[in-house]
Design a protein around this motif. Structure first.
Motif, PDB file in Angstrom:
ATOM      1  N   MET A  94      -1.960  20.516  -0.747  1.00  0.00           N
ATOM      2  CA  MET A  94      -2.894  19.471  -0.346  1.00  0.00           C
ATOM      3  C   MET A  94      -3.983  20.126   0.512  1.00  0.00           C
ATOM      4  SD  MET A  94      -1.892  15.833   1.319  1.00  0.00           S
ATOM      5  CE  MET A  94      -0.907  15.067   0.070  1.00  0.00           C
ATOM      6  N   ASN A  95      -5.208  19.775   0.231  1.00  0.00           N
ATOM      7  CA  ASN A  95      -6.281  20.408   0.991  1.00  0.00           C
ATOM      8  C   ASN A  95      -6.596  19.637   2.271  1.00  0.00           C
ATOM      9  OD1 ASN A  95      -7.989  18.289   0.331  1.00  0.00           O
ATOM     10  ND2 ASN A  95      -8.846  19.340  -1.462  1.00  0.00           N
ATOM     11  N   ALA A  96      -7.445  20.199   3.101  1.00  0.00           N
ATOM     12  CA  ALA A  96      -7.752  19.647   4.416  1.00  0.00           C
ATOM     13  C   ALA A  96      -8.436  18.276   4.328  1.00  0.00           C
ATOM     14  CB  ALA A  96      -8.630  20.622   5.190  1.00  0.00           C
ATOM     15  N   THR A  97      -9.231  18.065   3.298  1.00  0.00           N
ATOM     16  CA  THR A  97      -9.921  16.779   3.149  1.00  0.00           C
ATOM     17  C   THR A  97      -8.927  15.655   2.913  1.00  0.00           C
ATOM     18  OG1 THR A  97     -11.816  17.941   2.200  1.00  0.00           O
ATOM     19  CG2 THR A  97     -11.720  15.560   1.880  1.00  0.00           C
ATOM     20  N   ARG A  98      -7.977  15.899   2.048  1.00  0.00           N
ATOM     21  CA  ARG A  98      -6.963  14.869   1.780  1.00  0.00           C
ATOM     22  C   ARG A  98      -6.117  14.595   3.018  1.00  0.00           C
ATOM     23  NH1 ARG A  98      -4.942  16.364  -4.320  1.00  0.00           N
ATOM     24  NH2 ARG A  98      -6.902  15.798  -5.335  1.00  0.00           N
ATOM     25  N   LEU A  99      -5.779  15.600   3.755  1.00  0.00           N
ATOM     26  CA  LEU A  99      -5.008  15.402   4.989  1.00  0.00           C
ATOM     27  C   LEU A  99      -5.813  14.585   6.001  1.00  0.00           C
ATOM     28  CD1 LEU A  99      -3.244  18.852   5.502  1.00  0.00           C
ATOM     29  CD2 LEU A  99      -2.193  16.666   4.933  1.00  0.00           C
ATOM     30  N   ALA A 100      -7.100  14.869   6.095  1.00  0.00           N
ATOM     31  CA  ALA A 100      -7.954  14.114   7.020  1.00  0.00           C
ATOM     32  C   ALA A 100      -8.039  12.646   6.609  1.00  0.00           C
ATOM     33  CB  ALA A 100      -9.342  14.743   7.076  1.00  0.00           C
ATOM     34  N   ILE A 101      -8.164  12.412   5.310  1.00  0.00           N
ATOM     35  CA  ILE A 101      -8.221  11.026   4.807  1.00  0.00           C
ATOM     36  C   ILE A 101      -6.913  10.302   5.116  1.00  0.00           C
ATOM     37  CG2 ILE A 101      -8.315   9.605   2.717  1.00  0.00           C
ATOM     38  CD1 ILE A 101     -10.331  11.686   1.609  1.00  0.00           C
ATOM     39  N   LEU A 102      -5.785  10.952   4.871  1.00  0.00           N
ATOM     40  CA  LEU A 102      -4.489  10.349   5.173  1.00  0.00           C
ATOM     41  C   LEU A 102      -4.314  10.126   6.678  1.00  0.00           C
ATOM     42  CD1 LEU A 102      -2.084  12.173   2.696  1.00  0.00           C
ATOM     43  CD2 LEU A 102      -2.840   9.786   2.637  1.00  0.00           C
ATOM     44  N   ALA A 103      -4.811  11.059   7.477  1.00  0.00           N
ATOM     45  CA  ALA A 103      -4.707  10.935   8.933  1.00  0.00           C
ATOM     46  C   ALA A 103      -5.504   9.738   9.446  1.00  0.00           C
ATOM     47  CB  ALA A 103      -5.182  12.220   9.602  1.00  0.00           C
ATOM     48  N   ILE A 104      -6.514   9.323   8.716  1.00  0.00           N
ATOM     49  CA  ILE A 104      -7.306   8.150   9.100  1.00  0.00           C
ATOM     50  C   ILE A 104      -6.715   6.882   8.500  1.00  0.00           C
ATOM     51  CG2 ILE A 104      -9.559   7.026   8.820  1.00  0.00           C
ATOM     52  CD1 ILE A 104     -10.778   9.878   8.935  1.00  0.00           C
ATOM     53  N   LEU A 105      -6.359   6.900   7.216  1.00  0.00           N
ATOM     54  CA  LEU A 105      -5.897   5.701   6.519  1.00  0.00           C
ATOM     55  C   LEU A 105      -4.535   5.204   6.992  1.00  0.00           C
ATOM     56  CD1 LEU A 105      -7.037   6.241   2.824  1.00  0.00           C
ATOM     57  CD2 LEU A 105      -7.919   4.632   4.506  1.00  0.00           C
ATOM     58  N   ILE A 106      -3.590   6.097   7.189  1.00  0.00           N
ATOM     59  CA  ILE A 106      -2.234   5.659   7.574  1.00  0.00           C
ATOM     60  C   ILE A 106      -2.245   4.912   8.904  1.00  0.00           C
ATOM     61  CG2 ILE A 106       0.078   6.472   8.233  1.00  0.00           C
ATOM     62  CD1 ILE A 106      -0.203   8.544   5.936  1.00  0.00           C
ATOM     63  N   PRO A 107      -2.837   5.445   9.982  1.00  0.00           N
ATOM     64  CA  PRO A 107      -2.879   4.661  11.224  1.00  0.00           C
ATOM     65  C   PRO A 107      -3.685   3.362  11.088  1.00  0.00           C
ATOM     66  CG  PRO A 107      -3.355   6.964  11.684  1.00  0.00           C
ATOM     67  CD  PRO A 107      -3.328   6.796  10.192  1.00  0.00           C
ATOM     68  N   ALA A 108      -4.747   3.369  10.268  1.00  0.00           N
ATOM     69  CA  ALA A 108      -5.536   2.158  10.083  1.00  0.00           C
ATOM     70  C   ALA A 108      -4.715   1.065   9.406  1.00  0.00           C
ATOM     71  CB  ALA A 108      -6.792   2.460   9.264  1.00  0.00           C
ATOM     72  N   VAL A 109      -3.970   1.415   8.361  1.00  0.00           N
ATOM     73  CA  VAL A 109      -3.128   0.442   7.665  1.00  0.00           C
ATOM     74  C   VAL A 109      -2.015  -0.056   8.585  1.00  0.00           C
ATOM     75  CG1 VAL A 109      -1.470   0.164   5.778  1.00  0.00           C
ATOM     76  CG2 VAL A 109      -3.671   1.256   5.351  1.00  0.00           C
ATOM     77  N   LEU A 110      -1.365   0.857   9.304  1.00  0.00           N
ATOM     78  CA  LEU A 110      -0.294   0.454  10.224  1.00  0.00           C
ATOM     79  C   LEU A 110      -0.840  -0.415  11.361  1.00  0.00           C
ATOM     80  CD1 LEU A 110       1.793   3.747  10.437  1.00  0.00           C
ATOM     81  CD2 LEU A 110       2.365   1.641   9.195  1.00  0.00           C
ATOM     82  N   GLY A 111      -2.006  -0.052  11.880  1.00  0.00           N
ATOM     83  CA  GLY A 111      -2.622  -0.847  12.940  1.00  0.00           C
ATOM     84  C   GLY A 111      -3.008  -2.233  12.447  1.00  0.00           C
ATOM     85  N   GLY A 112      -3.548  -2.309  11.232  1.00  0.00           N
ATOM     86  CA  GLY A 112      -3.905  -3.604  10.659  1.00  0.00           C
ATOM     87  C   GLY A 112      -2.686  -4.486  10.452  1.00  0.00           C
ATOM     88  N   ALA A 113      -1.610  -3.901   9.947  1.00  0.00           N
ATOM     89  CA  ALA A 113      -0.372  -4.661   9.745  1.00  0.00           C
ATOM     90  C   ALA A 113       0.184  -5.139  11.078  1.00  0.00           C
ATOM     91  CB  ALA A 113       0.652  -3.808   9.005  1.00  0.00           C
ATOM     92  N   PHE A 114       0.131  -4.304  12.095  1.00  0.00           N
ATOM     93  CA  PHE A 114       0.612  -4.670  13.428  1.00  0.00           C
ATOM     94  C   PHE A 114      -0.207  -5.828  14.001  1.00  0.00           C
ATOM     95  CE2 PHE A 114       0.375  -4.099  18.077  1.00  0.00           C
ATOM     96  CZ  PHE A 114       1.712  -4.286  18.387  1.00  0.00           C
ATOM     97  N   MET A 115      -1.545  -5.759  13.877  1.00  0.00           N
ATOM     98  CA  MET A 115      -2.399  -6.844  14.384  1.00  0.00           C
ATOM     99  C   MET A 115      -2.144  -8.142  13.632  1.00  0.00           C
ATOM    100  SD  MET A 115      -6.059  -5.201  15.450  1.00  0.00           S
ATOM    101  CE  MET A 115      -6.377  -4.329  13.936  1.00  0.00           C
ATOM    102  N   TYR A 116      -2.013  -8.065  12.309  1.00  0.00           N
ATOM    103  CA  TYR A 116      -1.739  -9.261  11.512  1.00  0.00           C
ATOM    104  C   TYR A 116      -0.435  -9.910  11.967  1.00  0.00           C
ATOM    105  CZ  TYR A 116      -0.516 -12.251   7.595  1.00  0.00           C
ATOM    106  OH  TYR A 116      -0.143 -13.335   6.835  1.00  0.00           O
TER     107      TYR A 116
END
Length: 182
Positions: A1-23
């Motif tokens: 996995m390249n650095a770009t994909r890791l960066a995208i996952l590092a942003i998306l995973i906390p965003a999805v978890l944070g959104g679910a927590f707020m909901y």
């Protein structure tokens, strides 16, 4: 996995978890079901005395964002459903009818309170809304609506004073003074 994909996952995973927590916190965690004793009397304002008077009710179900007697959210989170043994005709002759009621939505799991159904019934003239208590907290009124079949609904909505304060405008002259801790 390249650095770009890791960066995208590092942003998306906390965003999805944070959104679910707020909901979850908004829809489920903040609300608690209240007992009829916690709800207390539901009152309507008498056309004769101008004072609130309790009405008879059965099968009371209510929710609010109160934990151990302390409000953990705004004053407009209260919703209740009940059955009223009195007829609409008797209630409308005895108590103040409220102009411009706007039922606020309740969490989907509180199935007895359907704001769209209540709002449509009010618009069509099937349901009647009554003033229950003005300024239950500053800028917020308690409203009660009764359907033709006797189902009743309670919610809190902003009044002109509350709308002005929350919009950052000057309050109308007939408004009470806001509390110091407001």
């Amino acid at each position: 996995m390249n650095a770009t994909r890791l960066a995208i996952l590092a942003i998306l995973i906390p965003a999805v978890l944070g959104g679910a927590f707020m909901y979850y916190n908004i829809v489920y965690a903040g609300y608690a079901e209240l007992t009829p004793e916690q709800v207390g009397e539901i009152q309507l304002v008498s056309v004769v005395s101008g004072e609130p008077e309790p009405i008879m009710l059965d099968n009371v179900m209510a929710i609010d964002t109160v934990e151990d007697g302390v409000r953990i959210s705004g004053a407009i989170s209260f919703r209740a459903c009940f059955d009223a043994p009195q007829s609409q005709a008797m209630l409308s002759e005895t108590f103040e009818i409220m102009g411009d009621p706007v039922p606020l939505t309740a969490p989907s799991w509180f199935e007895c309170f359907n704001a769209q159904e209540i709002g449509k019934a009010l618009e069509d003239g099937e349901a009647i809304a009554f003033m229950s208590e003005e300024n239950i907290s500053f800028g917020v009124d308690r409203v009660v609506a009764i359907m033709p079949d006797g189902r009743g609904f309670v919610w809190h909505q902003l009044n002109a004073c509350g709308e002005a304060v929350f919009a950052g405008d000057n309050t109308p002259e007939d408004c009470p003074e806001p509390p110091e801790d407001f």
